[in-house]
Design a protein around this motif. Structure first.
Motif, mmCIF file in Angstrom:
data_model
loop_
_atom_site.group_PDB
_atom_site.id
_atom_site.type_symbol
_atom_site.label_atom_id
_atom_site.label_comp_id
_atom_site.label_asym_id
_atom_site.label_seq_id
_atom_site.Cartn_x
_atom_site.Cartn_y
_atom_site.Cartn_z
ATOM 1 N N VAL B 105 35.272 34.977 33.091
ATOM 2 C CA VAL B 105 35.716 34.221 34.269
ATOM 3 C C VAL B 105 34.567 33.322 34.732
ATOM 4 C CG1 VAL B 105 36.545 34.366 36.651
ATOM 5 C CG2 VAL B 105 37.420 35.957 34.938
ATOM 6 N N GLN B 106 34.920 32.057 34.915
ATOM 7 C CA GLN B 106 33.954 30.992 35.210
ATOM 8 C C GLN B 106 33.202 31.218 36.531
ATOM 9 O OE1 GLN B 106 33.305 28.764 33.072
ATOM 10 N NE2 GLN B 106 35.131 28.115 31.922
ATOM 11 N N TYR B 108 33.056 30.646 39.622
ATOM 12 C CA TYR B 108 33.746 30.103 40.792
ATOM 13 C C TYR B 108 33.255 30.772 42.070
ATOM 14 C CZ TYR B 108 36.418 34.341 41.576
ATOM 15 O OH TYR B 108 36.758 35.637 41.874
ATOM 16 N N GLN B 153 34.802 22.941 41.054
ATOM 17 C CA GLN B 153 36.126 22.449 40.647
ATOM 18 C C GLN B 153 37.230 23.465 40.913
ATOM 19 O OE1 GLN B 153 35.381 22.653 36.041
ATOM 20 N NE2 GLN B 153 37.584 22.930 36.352
ATOM 21 N N TYR B 154 36.847 24.715 41.166
ATOM 22 C CA TYR B 154 37.854 25.765 41.356
ATOM 23 C C TYR B 154 38.324 25.867 42.803
ATOM 24 C CZ TYR B 154 35.719 26.565 36.872
ATOM 25 O OH TYR B 154 35.224 26.358 35.614
ATOM 26 N N GLU B 155 37.802 24.983 43.657
ATOM 27 C CA GLU B 155 38.203 24.971 45.060
ATOM 28 C C GLU B 155 39.636 24.444 45.174
ATOM 29 O OE1 GLU B 155 36.619 25.904 48.072
ATOM 30 O OE2 GLU B 155 38.751 25.621 48.514
ATOM 31 N N LYS B 156 40.535 25.262 45.715
ATOM 32 C CA LYS B 156 41.940 24.878 45.778
ATOM 33 C C LYS B 156 42.326 24.234 47.109
ATOM 34 C CE LYS B 156 43.045 29.058 44.510
ATOM 35 N NZ LYS B 156 43.632 30.303 43.985
ATOM 36 N N SER B 157 41.419 24.293 48.071
ATOM 37 C CA SER B 157 41.723 23.680 49.361
ATOM 38 C C SER B 157 41.630 22.155 49.245
ATOM 39 C CB SER B 157 40.724 24.205 50.398
ATOM 40 O OG SER B 157 40.618 23.307 51.458
ATOM 41 N N THR B 158 42.556 21.460 49.915
ATOM 42 C CA THR B 158 42.585 19.995 49.806
ATOM 43 C C THR B 158 41.505 19.309 50.635
ATOM 44 O OG1 THR B 158 44.064 19.890 51.710
ATOM 45 C CG2 THR B 158 45.094 19.926 49.526
#
Lengths: 389, 389
Positions: B105-106, B108, B153-158
């Motif tokens: 797992v990267q 993150y 890059q794994y941040e899912k918040s806009t």
């Protein structure tokens, strides 16, 4: 007992009015899903899964129960919200937005797209709207395009342990029937063949009759937390999708195999100490990763009731009926909130609600009404055929 | 009761031997953390948080208790694994690897880097190794570089609802003291000032005395699931970090403020029905997102015991002592597994273990031995000063 009446009354007196009364955002469109025990809104964020699911549900009632103008209007609230605020520039659906529709969480989760496509499909059926039909079709093909890498840049796995997931073939098996009217016939057949094969011949394990959530790409089990994971509710839900497909093509072997699998999953997933079906289990009996593993969730028990009533209708297998009665008794005594409407979603292992919400980030207007509708219709036929003493 | 002896004996008879016996991977390096109730390995994946934490723990024992060759060798197992397999090309630490060290797992999660830096710092102190010192320092500065966007890059918040997180200032307040020997003095002072200010003046709320996990960038509360979240264990842990900083600079006001905050958090976080400290709460009393919210976790209770014993040592406040006794009784009666060693990690709301593992993806050789060590040392001083009747 008149089961069909029980389910029908519960659907139309206890559940649908709860959502009609509490969930509609007439100001900004879409639905509130974060509703407490009494239906009061405690959070206004909008989760795209739940917007799609509720728009689907009300379109489905309009198409299958009664063409009530109110239901179509409720469906339209969600459809418009999905169209206006649901997608990014590339047509992928966000995971969540603010009440007003400003995106909050990026499209990392392809099930947002799946439930949006389902909603568009049912709504297009209700209205005949050509643009919505195209939207349903385009969303479906976009899902197929993304299937090899559904999380896109948000995928945290390095690729050193590639695993394929049961979720996608499972949901496709249902989605493709939902979208049958808008998809080319050969696409429907191809996807049905693909998903039945994946579900029944790849993910369903020959040795123990259980469905694994993740497998190696070659279809062998993987000895890891993910590879050992059993999600009984998922497996049960998939089995009634399989029976729907089998009925469509009159495939008696598939009905039989799905029904046997229902029994295997329940035998494995049932809590012998307190009753109810576990949320997650490790197939080797090791501790699961999920801290919520021993909880009893509403949707798991509804999917079990749907799967069992459907399997009984088509097999008349007394073992299925025994399990139906057991799950019915557990479920109907604990989950419905007769005073305030809807069902509790989350019981602890002992069977008591430890979260009294009626809706939240993952629970909305979907599993309860869909399950009640399915059980109502299954029992209507069972009772017509006089299968019950 | 002789508390210091109780903690010391528990540490060296019940806990450290469990990890010495069961966790060492002498073949591929590093440690197994997935150990069942008896210490048997049930999964061999390696979680970088836990590799760093265990390497830190054994280095710390070597530096602070006794220069045992075995302890240093155990620490080296983890240090070598982190160096050989822990990082990607840019020096960011993976979240997990296979037993052999292939990344799974990267990177993150920046806490992998925090615990690696802590481990390098203590190990460098033990060995004087210049390269490891540099590694500690470089890892620390890499954390600072990543702090504005820790998930990359794994941040899912806009970004439409930017929130700042309590975790990072909290862990920096501890990490900077750990790395004091290898960092420039002005960096240490600057980071202490920053983190004390963030923890005590920004995240600690004036009106209710509680610590919020997420705030708007301007420091105001945000009315969302994240913004309403209270994690009592986190707050309690941060308070003993604050007391350590206050003792270092003889800041009596900070000690007083931290001690008052401990009382506020416990008053809010204590389960009045079944006892124990909740895992997560919503500050407005709404349903939390986390299905595990009502569970009683080992680390929460250990951090409470450390915070209370440290606060009592420095304040002699009888209210702190009352709470100490209450938490002690709850914790020591339920978590330790006297038969097999170590502590249970996960109790249900009623206080019974619902996962009997001793280690997994998140629990390793860290909170129990660190907490026992801290309590032992706090009580040694309390008893020397004859503060207990």
């Amino acid at each position: 007992m008149n089961y069909s009446l029980l389910y029908k009354e519960s659907l139309f007196y206890n559940v649908i009015p709860f959502w009609e009364k509490n969930s509609l955002d007439t100001k900004f469109g879409g639905y509130f899903s974060c509703l407490d025990q009494k239906g009061e809104i405690y959070d206004t964020d909008k989760f795209i899964w739940l917007q799609g699911r509720q728009a689907w549900m009300f379109s489905y009632l309009y198409n299958n129960v009664e063409q009530k103008k109110d239901w179509l209007e409720i469906a339209k609230l969600g459809i418009d919200f999905l169209i206006d605020h649901g997608r990014d520039d590339t047509g992928n659906f966000y995971f969540s937005t603010t009440r007003e529709g400003k995106p909050l969480v990026q499209p990392y989760n392809i099930f947002s797209d799946c439930f949006a496509a389902m909603a568009f499909g049912q709504y297009a059926k209700a209205t005949g709207d050509k643009e919505i039909q195209d939207l349903a079709k385009n969303t479906y093909f976009n899902i197929l395009d993304r299937r090899e890498n559904p999380k896109g840049q948000y995928e945290k796995s390095t690729g050193n342990r590639p695993l394929k997931s049961f979720s996608l073939p499972m949901i496709l098996s249902n989605l493709v029937l939902e979208l049958e009217a808008v998809l080319p016939a050969e696409e429907v057949e191809k996807t049905i063949d693909f998903s039945v094969n994946e579900v029944m011949k790849v993910f369903l394990q020959k040795d123990n009759g259980l469905i694994y959530e993740f497998l190696n790409p070659d279809g062998t089990p993987n000895d890891s937390f993910e590879g050992r994971l059993i999600n009984p509710g998922h497996g049960l839900e998939a089995m009634w999708f399989m029976i729907d497909i089998a009925v469509r093509s009159n495939d008696k072997d598939l009905i039989k195999k799905a029904s046997e699998t229902i029994l295997k999953i329940l035998n494995f997933g049932w809590d012998k100490k307190y009753g109810g079906i576990f949320y997650f289990l490790d197939v080797k009996g090791y501790p699961p990763q999920q801290l919520e593993w021993d909880q009893k969730l509403w949707w798991v028990h509804l999917e079990a009731l749907v799967a069992l009533s459907k399997a009984y209708l088509h097999t008349k297998n007394p073992k299925i009926w025994e399990w139906y009665e057991k799950v019915h008794q557990y479920t109907l005594n604990r989950f419905p909130d007769k005073e305030n409407g809807e069902w509790f979603g989350y019981l602890n292992r002992q069977g008591e609600p430890y979260l009294t919400l009626k809706g939240g980030k993952w629970k909305g207007c979907f599993h309860v009404p869909r399950g009640l509708y399915q059980c109502w219709k299954n029992f209507e036929k069972i009772e017509q055929e006089n299968l019950l003493k």
